[in-house]
Enzyme design. Structure first.
Site, PDB file in Angstrom:
ATOM      1  N   VAL A   8       0.658  -1.242   0.748  1.00 17.40           N
ATOM      2  CA  VAL A   8       0.177   0.006   0.095  1.00 17.40           C
ATOM      3  C   VAL A   8       0.569   1.180   0.348  1.00 17.40           C
ATOM      4  O   VAL A   8       1.630   0.797   0.804  1.00 17.40           O
ATOM      5  CB  VAL A   8      -0.618   0.077   1.063  1.00 17.40           C
ATOM      6  CG1 VAL A   8      -1.709   1.439   1.446  1.00 17.40           C
ATOM      7  CG2 VAL A   8      -1.503  -1.555   1.255  1.00 17.40           C
ATOM      8  N   CYS A   9       0.734   2.487  -0.479  1.00 19.15           N
ATOM      9  CA  CYS A   9       1.301   2.953  -1.018  1.00 19.15           C
ATOM     10  C   CYS A   9       0.674   4.318  -1.403  1.00 19.15           C
ATOM     11  O   CYS A   9      -1.119   4.417  -1.693  1.00 19.15           O
ATOM     12  CB  CYS A   9       2.606   3.284  -1.682  1.00 19.15           C
ATOM     13  SG  CYS A   9       1.720   3.735  -3.316  1.00 19.15           S
ATOM     14  N   SER A  10       0.610   6.135  -1.054  1.00 19.47           N
ATOM     15  CA  SER A  10      -0.231   6.805  -1.030  1.00 19.47           C
ATOM     16  C   SER A  10      -1.135   6.797  -3.014  1.00 19.47           C
ATOM     17  O   SER A  10      -2.178   7.170  -2.635  1.00 19.47           O
ATOM     18  CB  SER A  10       0.031   8.031  -1.204  1.00 19.47           C
ATOM     19  OG  SER A  10       1.785   8.662  -1.659  1.00 19.47           O
ATOM     20  N   GLY A  48      -0.074   4.044  -5.014  1.00 22.90           N
ATOM     21  CA  GLY A  48       0.209   2.752  -6.136  1.00 22.90           C
ATOM     22  C   GLY A  48       0.930   2.767  -6.934  1.00 22.90           C
ATOM     23  O   GLY A  48       1.598   1.543  -7.181  1.00 22.90           O
ATOM     24  N   SER A  98      -3.585   3.906  -1.082  1.00 21.71           N
ATOM     25  CA  SER A  98      -4.126   3.326   0.174  1.00 21.71           C
ATOM     26  C   SER A  98      -5.993   3.805   0.496  1.00 21.71           C
ATOM     27  O   SER A  98      -6.529   3.160   1.237  1.00 21.71           O
ATOM     28  CB  SER A  98      -3.520   3.968   1.272  1.00 21.71           C
ATOM     29  OG  SER A  98      -3.386   5.806   0.862  1.00 21.71           O
TER      30      SER A  98
END
Length: 105
Positions: free
Chosen positions: A9-11, A13, A41
């Site tokens: 998960v990142c801000s 993707g 996220s």
């Protein structure tokens, strides 16, 4: 061994997509059966509802969401951690895969 599902998960993707491909290469080299993917996220709730996930790894830039996600993953028995900043920065697929595998034990 059953296939394991690893969600990064990142801000947005995007930044984790390179890490996903490096982790997939590491998994193939080890003959480790894993479904590894990255999402933003904001998509986590939907993805957890539609897919059985074994481990959720948060990119360092969204580590502040860990407590919030723990409320969603813990009841389902899903392992959760933040990706090591150095491994993330170096896009070290081997080390991040090791982290994911150790969380599932």
């Amino acid at each position: 061994m059953a296939k394991k599902t690893i969600m990064l998960v990142c801000s947005a993707g995007m930044s984790t997509s390179l890490l996903v491909s490096k982790m997939q290469k590491a998994a193939v080299a080890r003959d480790y059966d894993a479904d590894i993917f990255a999402i933003a996220s904001s998509e986590v709730d939907n993805k957890l509802a539609e897919k059985n996930v074994d481990v959720v790894l948060l990119g360092p830039q969204v580590r502040f969401l860990k407590d919030d996600f723990a409320k969603k993953t813990a009841p389902k028995g899903i392992a959760l951690d933040v990706i090591n900043m150095a491994d993330y920065g170096m896009m070290n697929g081997e080390k991040v895969l090791d982290q994911a595998v150790s969380l599932m034990k």
